[in-house]
Design a protein around this motif. Structure first.
Motif: not given
Length: 611
Positions: A78-86, A475-485
């Motif tokens: 899924t394509t996400f916009k790059v979100n400024v992470k918390l 890819e950026q979204a995937k990385q943020e999700i993986e960090e959250a996992v």
């Protein structure tokens, strides 16, 4: 409707609500395909490797009404916009006696990013060890009379057996044994060594920890090159790289003395050449050896950071070492890489100088054979002190740069281990979203303070790295999700609830179901062709009782609801189910859900005991 198996006991566990509602939600019939997201964690124990791979679930079921066309699943990213992470910051506040306190509020803190004040949008007071009680309170029924084992704090002890001598390592080993006996049920410890010859992955097995400590012993890469002339790595760097004439002259004097170069005045020039040649050869060899030992130690530290970064909870490293030198430019870069990786992975590194209270033996080492020049001995003694100070600089910087504790110049190693490795009774988690953040990968300095310090001290990470701008937002979204996992922080930006079930098909086999209940009526949508459109990415992951990653799956869900569907049929939301084939035991469950339209994320923790 999804059919619940009848042949065997069905057990449930839920997070944040009772689970009776999800049986109705199943009648909506959403069962999505599964794709593997993460591989088995590097360095995982064999029990992780033995877990069965996830099986693909059936495709979405067909339905007689139009709602079947309003939801679809797909396997592509899924394509996400790059979100400024918390940005999350753990803060420990201690009183003048060193005790952690837990009576502060969000309004008591001030947070600065590169000296600019930030709005604290996330605040939580956490008390390690309470996750077990939380799981008991939210469980629908106590199925086994036993609480799930829920690790919360992971501590990696790294013993520098390359640089530690036998006496210091023996004392550190005894003190570590005393400390490991005080581990809490929510702690998991691992033992690593810089030589790589002594390793134990994360566990709470006291017997294994004890046995591993007993195997620790000094393992220098090679023995001493020779005692004549006596040149340390520190002196070799001064002679070879910095062309320090004082250090070179002291080494030459030592070589003349220990090689017993005596002769007539006519022979002195030849003897001086012999001494100079010995100094050049020995310093060159010591420089090469010292560089190799430092490089190996830094490589292991970086590997341990990568390993502990995969643990779902609070992550700490304790480096037990006398310190070592990194004078070469490439070594300095590797040492900074360790700090960078730790900051990126939110790993706190504490250090303990196992040398204790350092002092130079008057008159030199009695074990050193042969005569020694009085002049060179005095100079070399000063270099020993200078070397010890320089060697522990890396320990100080590792701790200070990552928010850890540096224990040194003290022989009470029992107190040292308690100081650097104990889990504080309370800590706070502050979160903020950086404003106008440039996606340039630059380092941002953080400062956390109290509006009324009142003789209180704070311990927290020193900074974070801004994300780099990437061409592929997915890819950026995937990385943020993986960090959250691979975290244990809970986020509640989306209306999501976690439930778990298990069904035992035999004494050694079970099916673990992770259910994500989503209140789709109350998430953000974008109107496209008259329909309420959004996309969800749902990741479910399970870890064993020691926090070792077992399996993970991702579901990609496209929703195109009509207004009538949202108002009537989806009043109770939908439930997405992921199943894992597991063996009886304790499991941690991590659920992460992110949407495309609102760019919001929720993350939930769960635990289940399968008897």
């Amino acid at each position: 409707m999804t059919t619940i198996p009848k042949s065997g006991p069905l057990r449930t566990n839920s997070s944040h609500c009772r689970s009776k509602r999800f049986f109705w939600a199943f009648s909506f019939g959403v069962v999505l395909p599964v794709i593997l997201l993460f591989g088995t964690a590097a360095g995982a124990q064999s029990e992780a490797a033995q877990a069965a791979p996830p099986q693909a679930a059936p495709a979405a079921q067909s339905h007689p009404d139009q709602s079947a066309t309003e939801i679809a699943s797909h396997e592509e990213a899924t394509t996400f916009k790059v979100n400024v992470k918390l940005v999350l910051v753990r803060v420990v506040v201690r009183d003048s006696q060193g005790h952690a306190i837990g009576n502060l509020h969000k309004e008591d803190f001030q947070l600065f990013d590169n000296r600019k004040p930030q709005v604290i949008t996330h605040f939580a007071l956490e008390q390690p060890g309470t996750q077990v009680a939380k799981e008991r309170q939210t469980s629908d029924e106590d199925v086994s009379g036993k609480l799930p084992a829920v690790p919360e704090h992971y501590i990696a002890f790294v013993f520098d057996d390359i640089h530690l001598n036998f006496g210091d390592l023996a004392q550190a080993r005894i003190a570590a044994e005393h400390h490991l006996a005080t581990l809490q049920p929510t702690d998991r410890a691992a033992i690593f060594s810089t030589s790589g010859q002594t390793t134990l992955d994360f566990t709470d097995d006291r017997a294994k920890l004890h046995d591993t400590l007993l195997h620790l012993q000094p393992r220098p890469i090679s023995g001493r090159i020779g005692d004549c002339p006596d040149i340390s790595y520190y002196m070799a760097d001064l002679i070879q790289n910095q062309h320090d004439q004082r250090a070179e002259q002291a080494a030459i004097e030592d070589a003349i003395s220990c090689l017993a170069l005596r002769g007539t005045i006519q022979q002195q020039q030849a003897m001086l050449q012999v001494a100079e040649a010995a100094v050049v050869a020995t310093s060159s060899q010591q420089l090469s050896l010292g560089e190799q030992e430092s490089r190996v130690a830094l490589s292991v530290l970086k590997d341990v950071v990568r390993r502990i970064a995969l643990m779902p909870g609070q992550r700490s490293m304790v480096v037990v070492s006398p310190g070592f030198l990194t004078p070469e430019a490439d070594l300095l870069q590797e040492y900074m890489d360790v700090i960078d990786h730790a900051l990126h992975s939110e790993v706190m590194i504490s250090t303990l100088n196992a040398r204790g209270l350092y002092a130079v033996t008057p008159g030199g080492d009695v074990s050193k054979p042969g005569p020694t020049s009085v002049l060179s001995a005095a100079i070399e003694a000063q270099y020993q002190i200078d070397s010890a100070v320089a060697e522990e600089d890396i320990l100080s910087e590792l701790a200070n740069a990552t928010g850890g504790t540096f224990f040194h110049n003290n022989n009470d190693l029992d107190a040292g281990f308690k100081n650097v490795a104990n889990t504080p009774e309370y800590f706070y988690t502050l979160g903020f979203s950086p404003q106008n953040l440039k996606l340039d990968g630059s380092f941002h300095h953080l400062k956390i303070s109290l509006k009324d310090p009142a003789k209180l001290t704070l311990q927290a990470r020193r900074g974070y790295y801004a994300p780099k701008h990437v061409a592929d937002p997915a890819e950026q979204a995937k990385q943020e999700i993986e960090e959250a996992v691979f975290s244990q922080e809970e986020l509640h930006d989306l209306p999501v609830e976690l439930h778990t079930q298990f069904f035992k098909s035999g004494d050694a086999e079970a099916k673990l179901a992770v259910l994500a209940h989503v209140d789709v009526k109350h998430i953000q949508y974008r109107k496209i062709d008259g329909r309420n459109t959004n996309e969800l990415t749902v990741v479910s992951a399970i870890f064993n009782r020691n926090g070792v990653f077992i399996q993970g799956t991702q579901k990609d869900l496209t929703m195109r609801w009509e207004d009538a569907t949202l108002e009537s049929k989806l009043a109770s939301g939908i439930t997405l189910k992921t199943s894992f084939d597991v063996k009886p035991g304790s499991y941690l469950v991590r659920l992460v859900v992110r949407d495309k339209q609102g760019q919001l994320m929720s993350a939930e923790n769960g635990a289940i005991e399968i008897p």
